[in-house]
Design an enzyme around this catalytic site. Sequence first.
Site, mmCIF file in Angstrom:
data_model
loop_
_atom_site.group_PDB
_atom_site.id
_atom_site.type_symbol
_atom_site.label_atom_id
_atom_site.label_comp_id
_atom_site.label_asym_id
_atom_site.label_seq_id
_atom_site.Cartn_x
_atom_site.Cartn_y
_atom_site.Cartn_z
ATOM 1 N N GLU A 3 1.000 -1.238 -0.022
ATOM 2 C CA GLU A 3 -0.102 0.018 0.139
ATOM 3 C C GLU A 3 0.831 1.209 -0.092
ATOM 4 O O GLU A 3 0.401 2.404 0.367
ATOM 5 C CB GLU A 3 -0.998 0.093 1.104
ATOM 6 C CG GLU A 3 -1.872 -1.272 1.075
ATOM 7 C CD GLU A 3 -3.349 -1.066 0.640
ATOM 8 O OE1 GLU A 3 -3.851 0.002 0.973
ATOM 9 O OE2 GLU A 3 -3.770 -2.040 -0.074
ATOM 10 N N HIS A 16 -3.495 1.531 7.790
ATOM 11 C CA HIS A 16 -2.108 1.747 7.247
ATOM 12 C C HIS A 16 -1.219 2.256 8.476
ATOM 13 O O HIS A 16 -2.141 3.017 9.540
ATOM 14 C CB HIS A 16 -2.169 2.993 6.275
ATOM 15 C CG HIS A 16 -2.711 2.516 5.009
ATOM 16 N ND1 HIS A 16 -3.604 3.403 4.321
ATOM 17 C CD2 HIS A 16 -2.672 1.554 4.257
ATOM 18 C CE1 HIS A 16 -4.112 2.721 3.147
ATOM 19 N NE2 HIS A 16 -3.364 1.663 3.161
ATOM 20 N N CYS A 71 -2.373 11.189 4.465
ATOM 21 C CA CYS A 71 -2.904 10.225 3.007
ATOM 22 C C CYS A 71 -3.019 10.910 1.999
ATOM 23 O O CYS A 71 -2.674 10.338 0.702
ATOM 24 C CB CYS A 71 -4.288 9.784 3.630
ATOM 25 S SG CYS A 71 -4.774 8.941 4.809
HETATM 26 O O1 SUG Z 1 -7.694 2.827 1.136
HETATM 27 N N1 SUG Z 1 -10.340 4.815 1.779
HETATM 28 C C1 SUG Z 1 -9.189 4.691 1.496
HETATM 29 C C2 SUG Z 1 -8.317 5.644 2.327
HETATM 30 C C3 SUG Z 1 -6.896 5.505 2.186
HETATM 31 C C4 SUG Z 1 -6.050 6.458 3.305
HETATM 32 N N2 SUG Z 1 -4.757 6.595 2.972
HETATM 33 C C5 SUG Z 1 -3.729 6.368 3.972
HETATM 34 N N3 SUG Z 1 -4.202 6.040 5.110
HETATM 35 N N4 SUG Z 1 -2.646 6.649 3.554
HETATM 36 C C6 SUG Z 1 -8.755 3.214 1.736
HETATM 37 O O2 SUG Z 1 -9.292 2.604 2.646
HETATM 38 C C7 SUG Z 1 -12.954 4.372 0.830
HETATM 39 C C8 SUG Z 1 -13.472 4.553 -0.366
HETATM 40 C C9 SUG Z 1 -14.996 4.358 -0.014
HETATM 41 O O3 SUG Z 1 -15.648 3.741 0.761
HETATM 42 O O4 SUG Z 1 -15.864 4.961 -0.821
HETATM 43 C C10 SUG Z 1 -11.241 4.412 0.574
HETATM 44 O O5 SUG Z 1 -10.949 3.684 -0.462
#
Ligand code: SUG
Length: 459
Positions: A184, A263, A382
Amino acid sequence: MSQPAPDVREVNFLEVNFDGLVGPTHNYAGLALGNVASMTHGGLEANPREAALQGLGKMKALMEAGYAQGVLPPQQRPDLGALRQLGFAGSDARVLVRAAGEAPQILRAVCSASSMWTANAATVTPSADAPDGRVHVTPANLQSSFHRCLEPPTTARVLAAIFADERRFAHHPALPATPAFSDEGAANHTRLAADYGEPGVHLFVYGRVAFGWGAEDSVAPRRYPARQTLEASQAIARQHGLTASQRVFAQQHPEAIDAGVFHNDVISVGNGPVLLYHERAFLDEQAILNELRTKMATPLVPIRIPEAAVSLEDAVASYLFNSQLLSNSDGSMTLVVPGECQERESVWRTLQDLLLAGHNPISEVVVQDVKQSMRNGGGPACLRLRVVLSAAERAALSGRVLLDDALHGELTAWVERHYRDRLAPQDLADPQLAEETLAALDELTGILAIGAVYPFQLG
Ligand code: SUG
């Protein structure tokens, strides 16, 4: 390579934060298992215009405060190619209507604007640490979820278009998209160093061991998936040429993952020699600190937030650790936190205590409203991919991706021209939305001068 690699001792290394522009299909689809905000807000109506403007607002605030700020474009969504691959045929409009009727969850997934969270776009090693003196980039395979595993091909094209100079930038393929190499990106990678241009130690944080010795004894979360494997982190370190003395692999605390820490950047943040982390971020805290201390050329500055000060639940709800920790020219650091940190008393108090404490360089806390992104589990950290670049590397970037007032103004006007101010799940089947999005993205690649990067532009 015909010419020798540039001298890595070039001065004036800076960290450039490349924020992801929020795409026009930003919506709340409840797609991310283990991400509490995404699971809670699925089905809500979103405001893509506000989301994009909040993102641009953060970029502008940091640019005006003197930090180097870059921007990365969103992806082509809805991903009609993915729908066709899954058997939906006919005209674009027919494909969308059929998907909405037969598989609404798939339609939501192919409309996700999740590429905005560029901390998951790639892992980057600065030239100062790489044996060939180049910046090394590996796009994350994001194989843990369907909606995110659609991102790597376009991410790779975008990064190759911007970091195009082969003398200075090396691009590696994403790891095999299979659970053993689940990756990731930079959200699970922290570089610790005296300063950006000084030699760094790379802290790779993983959630589970996939195979090999020890896998059967390893502790894994029970409730939610671990999205990064040790094997993936090791492969990236290998691709980038990092030696044993430059890397530390640390297991995330399984209890943290089960509490919604999907993460590592939801529970710790590092910058320079500083590591700000929650007591339950790592499975073996002391061993990790010891290894970092042994390998780092400069004293580690650990800032440990105990459970008694901020519970794991408050950390996840506020995204205290998903903040940007930025270096200032006077040696102090600024912490950019999401607005939600003000809503939890324990978190806000802890931030005030951090400012008063004499043993850390954090001298300022800046609050940024990124609520539209936060409802999907994406805070300030993020939304950005950190890339340490020398002055010459910054000058070698292709396209127009470093933010200035003019670019900010054009991007704001572009958002205001093209984005809707409300998007509910049932709107995603609207063929008009797909057309609007393609028109907007075609214009955007012109503004950013990055050439053709989207499937619809490549034919
Ligand atoms: O991968 N949310 C992302 C958020 C990513 C955050 N990034 C970091 N922590 N670096 C994920 O979980 C949600 C999309 C939705 O539910 O519509 C989503 O993909």
